[in-house]
Design an enzyme around this catalytic site. Structure first.
Site, PDB file in Angstrom:
ATOM      1  N   LYS A 116       0.865  -1.188   0.000  1.00  0.00           N
ATOM      2  CA  LYS A 116       0.000   0.000   0.000  1.00  0.00           C
ATOM      3  C   LYS A 116       0.893   1.225   0.000  1.00  0.00           C
ATOM      4  O   LYS A 116       2.026   1.184   0.487  1.00  0.00           O
ATOM      5  CB  LYS A 116      -0.889   0.020   1.249  1.00  0.00           C
ATOM      6  CG  LYS A 116      -2.148   0.850   1.096  1.00  0.00           C
ATOM      7  CD  LYS A 116      -3.215   0.079   0.347  1.00  0.00           C
ATOM      8  CE  LYS A 116      -4.476   0.882   0.154  1.00  0.00           C
ATOM      9  NZ  LYS A 116      -5.551   0.058  -0.417  1.00  0.00           N
TER      10      LYS A 116
HETATM   11  P1  NAD Z   1     -13.650   7.300  -2.534  1.00  0.00           P
HETATM   12  O1  NAD Z   1     -12.680   8.346  -2.152  1.00  0.00           O
HETATM   13  O2  NAD Z   1     -14.101   7.167  -3.943  1.00  0.00           O
HETATM   14  O3  NAD Z   1     -14.971   7.416  -1.621  1.00  0.00           O
HETATM   15  C1  NAD Z   1     -14.945   7.498  -0.234  1.00  0.00           C
HETATM   16  C2  NAD Z   1     -16.337   7.933   0.199  1.00  0.00           C
HETATM   17  O4  NAD Z   1     -16.416   7.922   1.624  1.00  0.00           O
HETATM   18  C3  NAD Z   1     -16.700   9.363  -0.231  1.00  0.00           C
HETATM   19  O5  NAD Z   1     -18.069   9.369  -0.594  1.00  0.00           O
HETATM   20  C4  NAD Z   1     -16.499  10.166   1.074  1.00  0.00           C
HETATM   21  O6  NAD Z   1     -17.287  11.338   1.125  1.00  0.00           O
HETATM   22  C5  NAD Z   1     -16.980   9.148   2.056  1.00  0.00           C
HETATM   23  N1  NAD Z   1     -16.567   9.388   3.437  1.00  0.00           N
HETATM   24  C6  NAD Z   1     -15.347   9.709   3.896  1.00  0.00           C
HETATM   25  N2  NAD Z   1     -15.387   9.824   5.220  1.00  0.00           N
HETATM   26  C7  NAD Z   1     -16.669   9.554   5.601  1.00  0.00           C
HETATM   27  C8  NAD Z   1     -17.362   9.496   6.821  1.00  0.00           C
HETATM   28  N3  NAD Z   1     -16.724   9.726   7.961  1.00  0.00           N
HETATM   29  N4  NAD Z   1     -18.658   9.158   6.806  1.00  0.00           N
HETATM   30  C9  NAD Z   1     -19.298   8.898   5.658  1.00  0.00           C
HETATM   31  N5  NAD Z   1     -18.717   8.960   4.472  1.00  0.00           N
HETATM   32  C10 NAD Z   1     -17.412   9.272   4.442  1.00  0.00           C
HETATM   33  O7  NAD Z   1     -13.011   5.916  -2.026  1.00  0.00           O
HETATM   34  P2  NAD Z   1     -13.331   4.446  -2.513  1.00  0.00           P
HETATM   35  O8  NAD Z   1     -12.371   4.088  -3.573  1.00  0.00           O
HETATM   36  O9  NAD Z   1     -14.778   4.299  -2.724  1.00  0.00           O
HETATM   37  O10 NAD Z   1     -12.898   3.623  -1.214  1.00  0.00           O
HETATM   38  C11 NAD Z   1     -13.736   3.499  -0.087  1.00  0.00           C
HETATM   39  C12 NAD Z   1     -13.202   2.397   0.789  1.00  0.00           C
HETATM   40  O11 NAD Z   1     -13.116   1.185   0.027  1.00  0.00           O
HETATM   41  C13 NAD Z   1     -11.792   2.624   1.343  1.00  0.00           C
HETATM   42  O12 NAD Z   1     -11.693   1.995   2.610  1.00  0.00           O
HETATM   43  C14 NAD Z   1     -10.919   1.885   0.352  1.00  0.00           C
HETATM   44  O13 NAD Z   1      -9.656   1.511   0.895  1.00  0.00           O
HETATM   45  C15 NAD Z   1     -11.790   0.689   0.077  1.00  0.00           C
HETATM   46  N6  NAD Z   1     -11.496  -0.007  -1.174  1.00  0.00           N
HETATM   47  C16 NAD Z   1     -11.555   0.643  -2.377  1.00  0.00           C
HETATM   48  C17 NAD Z   1     -11.310  -0.071  -3.545  1.00  0.00           C
HETATM   49  C18 NAD Z   1     -11.419   0.569  -4.896  1.00  0.00           C
HETATM   50  O14 NAD Z   1     -11.304  -0.144  -5.901  1.00  0.00           O
HETATM   51  N7  NAD Z   1     -11.672   1.854  -4.989  1.00  0.00           N
HETATM   52  C19 NAD Z   1     -10.987  -1.428  -3.478  1.00  0.00           C
HETATM   53  C20 NAD Z   1     -10.959  -2.060  -2.245  1.00  0.00           C
HETATM   54  C21 NAD Z   1     -11.218  -1.343  -1.100  1.00  0.00           C
END
Ligand code: NAD
Length: 426
Positions: A116
């Protein structure tokens, strides 16, 4: 030399994702009966790089930025894991997420280890030029570690296909020729894969469908609440709504929207695009994140950030099925409370593995220079997620343990097998 011997009784608090990851690891390793020498090898990150670098801002001042790249384990193949741009990025968080990536790749049986990266920055306050310069410099700083055979970054919170394109271009410029396989999650025009942009959500829905069937929940008509309206959250909302689920609530960092008859998903998507607070959408009630997590729904999908369901609010959660779209949204103390209350939790290392699954497909396609159709990607992803869900569910029944413990046991067992086969060097 120090050899750590686990007591198997590590306790975790709500507040440190790395402590939580170690706690989950120790308890599964204990149950697996993993021998002490392997247990201490698999516990530690293999490599950790911290970089501090200057960027000239648009106003002519120079700001210093701090970034990290951690490779947790590479016994099963090159390191793989996203890059996060966040003001809260810190070494412990990156370590934890790298460790989760090792187990995630092993659960879905793709030949990668875990890594990461992170930069302490709020990308929303940077201009496009500042973001590009920061990305190119960070890519240069971590270029001592990354490469198609060594460590392959991907997008995570705060980064996107454009950021991946800049990293790919920077590394390619250093070498004098294009190296598409150095990152995944790139635009399709430079070697990205069909199906990558919503792969995590698609994979998440495959395991939600699997778990719902086991619990007798019909997705058509099931009530759902989703925390987070980003890449993972919004994609999941759209797919589940398309299958007939009633998405009652969605939230993001600006708050949430609730409608007891089900939200109009297109309006939610538009509000997210316009950065309008979701509570201002016509025909909805504004809802706080705390209230969303406590809704009486069949399925809750925390898909925002880690540490959102803790011992402080777990008692209020009423969902029967919790599918971890985010990494680490349920802390170990919260999990104890939820499991005691009878909830079923599909753990992050299984639930959100679809993203790295299609990243693996992208890397394979880049290396062979031959690309697959949408249908081929979706068929392979479905096969991967269903097989992994089945493996974890079967082990959880055989071992009479929760799904996280089963997923960890499966993953740790596979990594341990690879580590044993390779042996110690020298
Ligand atoms: P992103 O940045 O696209 O979205 C994150 C979302 O969470 C946004 O809508 C933001 O406003 C919201 N958010 C942040 N803090 C918040 C809070 N306290 N309460 C409510 N909403 C809140 O990120 P993403 O890519 O969707 O990733 C989200 C999670 O999924 C992370 O933990 C990431 O590590 C995990 N993840 C993502 C992927 C991927 O392919 N993008 C893959 C595996 C895991």
């Amino acid at each position: 030399m120090t050899t750590e011997v686990s007591s198997g009784t590590r306790r975790s608090t709500d507040d440190n994702l790395y402590e939580a990851a170690l706690c989950q690891y120790e308890s599964a390793a204990e149950r697996l009966g993993l021998e002490n020498r392997l247990r201490s090898i698999l516990r530690k990150p293999r490599r950790e790089l911290t970089v501090n670098f200057p960027i000239e801002m648009d106003d002519g001042t120079v700001d210093m930025f701090c970034g990290y790249r951690v490779q947790h384990n590479v016994h099963r193949g090159p390191a793989k894991g996203g890059i996060r741009y966040s003001p809260l990025a810190a070494l412990d968080e990156v370590r934890a997420l790298a460790m989760l990536m090792t187990w995630k790749c092993a659960v879905v049986e793709i030949p990668f280890g875990g890594a990461k990266g992170g930069v302490e920055v709020d990308p929303k306050v940077l201009s496009l030029r500042e973001l590009e310069n920061l990305t190119r410099r960070y890519a240069t700083e971590i270029s001592v570690l990354i490469g198609p055979e060594r460590d392959i970054p991907a997008p995570d919170v705060g980064t996107n296909p454009q950021v991946m394109a800049w990293i790919m271009d920077t590394v390619s410029m250093h070498h004098g020729y294009s190296i598409p396989a150095v990152v995944t999650g790139k635009p399709e025009s430079i070697g990205g894969s069909r199906g990558r942009s919503n792969a995590t959500s698609v994979g998440l829905v495959h395991v939600i469908v699997g778990a719902a069937a086991k619990l007798g929940i019909d997705i058509d008509g099931a009530s759902v609440a989703v925390q987070g309206s980003g890449n993972v959250g919004m994609g999941t909302v759209e797919i589940l709504a398309g299958m007939g689920a009633k998405v009652l609530a969605v939230s993001n960092s600006l708050g949430g929207a609730f409608n007891g008859r089900g939200l109009d998903v297109e309006r939610v998507r538009a509000a997210v695009g316009e950065r309008t607070p979701l509570g201002e959408i016509a025909g909805v009630d504004a809802i706080t994140n705390a209230d969303l997590l406590a809704l009486d729904v069949d399925i809750l999908v925390p898909a925002a950030m880690e540490g959102e369901i803790t011992s402080r609010n777990a008692g209020a959660v009423r969902a029967r099925l919790i599918a971890e779209g985010a990494n680490g949204p349920v802390t170990p103390p919260a999990e104890e409370i939820l499991l005691d209350a009878g909830a079923v939790i599909v753990p992050d290392i299984l639930a959100n593995a679809g993203g790295v699954g299609v990243s693996y497909f992208e890397w394979v396609q880049d290396l062979q220079g031959f690309f697959w159709t949408d249908a081929e990607i979706h068929e392979r992803l479905a096969g991967m997620m269903r097989k992994a869900f089945g493996d974890v569910w079967d082990l959880h029944e055989r071992e009479d343990c929760d799904l996280r413990t089963a997923a960890y046991m499966l993953a740790i067992g596979r990594v341990a097998e690879a580590a044993s086969a390779r042996g110690l060097y020298p």
